[in-house]
Design a protein around this motif. Structure first.
Motif: not given
Lengths: 368, 368
Positions: B37, B295, B297
Motif C-alpha cells: 500500500i 496507511l 492496512h
C-alpha cells in the motif's frame, strides 16, 4: 549487476565459520603471522605511495576514505589488518595536511556469500575508528560502484581459484590429474591448465578492481606463491597437500570412501611465481607495480605440533572436503590425516627446501 | 566511531532468523502488505521530491546513488522495497537526463548486529541492479560516513525503542507498569516515560541520519502509530499485546513462570500519534516534512487465522521473550497464547475500533 549465477563460487570455498575450536577464527595463526611480517611493508607502502592530492570523493568538505578487504573470512586477522591500514593512512594524512578535518573511514569486509558474516559482525572491535560494512560475493566479479575505493587489500585469498580447471577432472583430457589432488607442478598439462585458470581469474580480479578503485588508489595483495624454480610438490604446503591426497587414496583402497570421488577431487588452489604475477599484472595494464617482495614466514622454519597443523589445515579445507565427500566422511579423513601426518612428520618437515613463499605486492591504479 | 557499548541494542531485538517455518522471512506478510500500500506513495514521493541537481558524489562522471534500509531484518520484504526504490529513482533520473551515463546503485542493508545477515546475503536476488552491503549496528547511532547517503528508508522499525524506559520496570517509580507489558496509554506516568524514550530515540535517529544523508536527500519512514485520540489498548496490536500479557500473568499464577519475571517484562515498543511525530521532527530541525500520510492496512479489516496470527507474532517477539524468560519457556508461552487467542478470537477482532494505523513520512534533508 553482473549475472551473478555465472560468477558464483561454491559455498565450500568459505573457511569454517563460528568461533568454536575448529573455526577459522581460532585456526588462522599462519595467516596472522603473515600480517605481522607484512605490517612494516604495508606501513612503508602507504607512507611512500598514497597520494592525497586526489580530490575528496564527496561534495562536502569531509573526505570518506573507503577501504575494502577482499577475502576477509572471519576475524580477528581482517580486523588487525584494517586497523593497521587505517592508522597508516591517518598518519600520512595528518603529516600532509595539518589542521584539516578528520578523515572518515568506511571499511568493507568482502568474502563469498557463504562466509560467516554473522560471526564477523559480532566480533567487530567495539572501539574501531571506521564505519563497517559486509559485502557478500566472489571478488572475481564487480562488487562496488565505479571509482569508490581508495585502498583495496587482499590477504591470502587470491591463490584460491574461482574453480578447479575443468580439464584436470576430465578423464579424457591429457590434463587429467589422476593420482594427485593439486597442481604439483610435475605434470606439465595439469600445470598448464591450472596456470591458465589462475591467469584468467587474476585478470577478472584486476579488471573488477580497476573499475572500483579511484585513479591513483592503492591495492595491497598478499598471496601464496612459489620461490623461483621451485615446484609446488617441493614446498611445505605442497607436501601437506600430497599427504592429504595419499590419505584419500589409502582410504579409497580400504573401501572407506569412493575411488571415483578421490579421482575427481582437486584443490582449487594455485601458487604462482613472481614472473607469472608480473606478467599478468603488466598485461592487464590497469595497475602499476610499485613493490613486489617475498615474505618468508617464520613458521615455515620451525617444527610445529601435529595437532596444531591439522587443525589449521582443517579450518581451511573442511568445507571443500565436506562438499565433495559428504559430512560423515570428513571426520574420518581428518583422523586418518592426523595419524599419517604424525607418522611422516620428519619427511614433511625435512628442512629449508620445503618452504613456499608468500608474495607482497603493492599496486597503484593508473589514472586513465 | 562512537562508543559502541553505550549504543548496543540487546540481541533480542532481532527478528527470528533463517528461512524456516518460524522465521521472520516466512512470517512477515503484514509488513509486506504495508509495502504494497505504500508503494505508490513512495513512487510519487521520489518522482516529485528527489532532486538530481545535487552534484554527483564522486569525482568521476559516474554517480553512485547510495540507499540504506534501516532495520531491514531478513528478506524478502527489504529486497522488494529496495527494488521499487531503485526503479523509481532510475525512472526519475532518465526522465530528467536523457543520454546520461547510467547511475550505479549501492544499497546498504542495516539491522542490529544479531540480525541474521548470513540468510539475508544468501537470499539476495541474483539479478539485482545494485551493489549490496550489510551494515550491522543500531540505527540510534552513526553507521555511515558524512553526507554519503542519498535516500534512507526505514520500514516498521522505528516503533522499536532503543530500550524499555527504566522507570516502567522500577517498582518504586510512579511509572511502574505493574500488570501490563506495554504502553497501553491508560496509565499516565507509564505513557509519559515511554513517550520520552521515543522522543529521545527518534531524535538520536534523526541526528545520526542528518549527518549521513546528503543535503536535499530523502528519507522515507514507515512506522506503526496510533490514530488521533486512540489509545494503544484500543488498537488491534494493543489488544494482542494485552492478551500476551494476560497469558504471562496466568502462567505465573499457575507457577509455570516466575511472577517477578512477568512483572519486569515490558515491550520496547511505542506507537506514536501524528502530532507527536511532527513535533519531534520539527524540533529536531534537520529535516523538512514533505509528506505525512496514514496507511490503512487491509489486513486489519479482515478476520485472520489464529495460527497465522500467532506465527507472525512469534517471528517478531520470540527473541525478546527468550532473552527474558529463557528458551524453554518460550514454547509454553506461545502454546498458551495460541489457545487463549483462539478462545478470545471474537473480542480480539471486534471491529473497526481495533485498528492501529501506520504512518508514511517523507522527509527531505535540509541543505545547511
Amino acid at each position: 549487476m553482473e549475472n551473478e549465477e555465472t560468477k558464483t563460487v561454491p559455498k565450500s570455498w568459505a573457511m569454517v565459520g563460528g568461533d568454536g575450536p575448529r573455526s577459522y577464527a581460532k585456526n588462522s595463526s599462519y595467516q596472522r603471522g603473515l600480517l605481522d611480517i607484512a605490517n612494516e611493508l604495508m606501513n612503508e607502502s602507504i607512507r611512500e605511495t598514497l597520494d592525497f592530492k586526489i580530490p575528496c570523493s564527496d561534495s562536502s568538505n569531509i573526505c570518506t576514505f573507503r577501504i575494502a578487504d577482499f577475502g576477509c573470512s572471519v576475524g580477528p586477522n581482517t580486523f588487525f589488518a584494517v586497523e593497521k591500514i587505517v592508522e597508516a593512512v591517518e598518519q600520512k594524512y595528518h603529516a600532509q595536511f595539518q589542521n584539516s578535518p578528520p578523515l572518515e573511514f568506511q571499511v568493507f569486509f568482502n568474502d563469498v556469500t557463504a562466509n560467516d558474516f554473522n560471526t564477523l559482525f559480532k566480533t567487530l572491535p567495539s572501539y574501531r575508528k571506521y564505519f563497517a560494512a559486509g559485502v557478500p560475493g566472489t571478488f572475481y566479479g564487480r562488487l562496488f560502484p565505479k571509482s569508490t575505493l581508495r585502498l583495496a587489500y587482499s590477504s591470502y585469498s587470491l591463490h584460491w581459484l574461482s574453480k578447479v580447471p575443468e580439464e584436470v577432472a576430465d578423464t579424457k583430457s591429457p590434463a587429467w590429474n589422476k593420482g594427485s589432488i593439486q597442481c604439483s607442478g610435475t605434470a606439465k598439462e595439469v600445470a598448464k591448465a591450472y596456470s591458465a585458470q589462475f591467469k584468467n581469474d587474476m585478470d577478472s580480479f584486476l579488471n573488477a578492481r580497476a573499475q572500483e578503485i579511484i585513479g591513483g588508489g592503492l591495492m595491497v595483495i598478499i598471496v601464496a606463491g612459489l620461490p623461483d624454480g621451485i615446484l609446488m610438490s617441493q614446498t611445505g604446503a605442497g607436501i601437506c597437500n600430497e599427504l592429504l591426497g595419499s590419505c584419500l587414496v589409502d582410504m579409497a583402497k580400504l573401501g572407506v570412501i569412493s575411488e571415483e570421488k578421490v579421482d575427481s577431487f582437486n584443490l582449487p588452489l594455485y601458487y604462482s611465481s613472481v614472473k607469472e604475477l608480473e606478467e599478468i599484472i603488466k598485461n592487464n595494464g590497469h595497475f602499476c607495480i610499485e613493490r613486489m617482495n617475498t615474505l618468508n614466514h617464520p613458521m615455515m622454519k620451525t617444527k610445529i605440533d601435529v595437532r596444531f597443523a591439522v587443525s589449521q589445515f582443517r579450518a581451511v579445507f573442511q568445507g571443500l572436503l565436506e562438499e565433495h565427500f559428504g559430512r560423515d566422511d570428513v571426520d574420518k579423513i581428518f583422523e586418518y590425516f592426523a595419524k599419517k601426518f604424525a607418522e611422516n612428520y620428519d619427511s614433511v618437515f625435512r628442512g629449508e627446501t620445503h618452504q613456499h613463499v608468500d608474495h607482497f605486492i603493492l599496486l597503484k591504479r593508473n589514472i586513465d
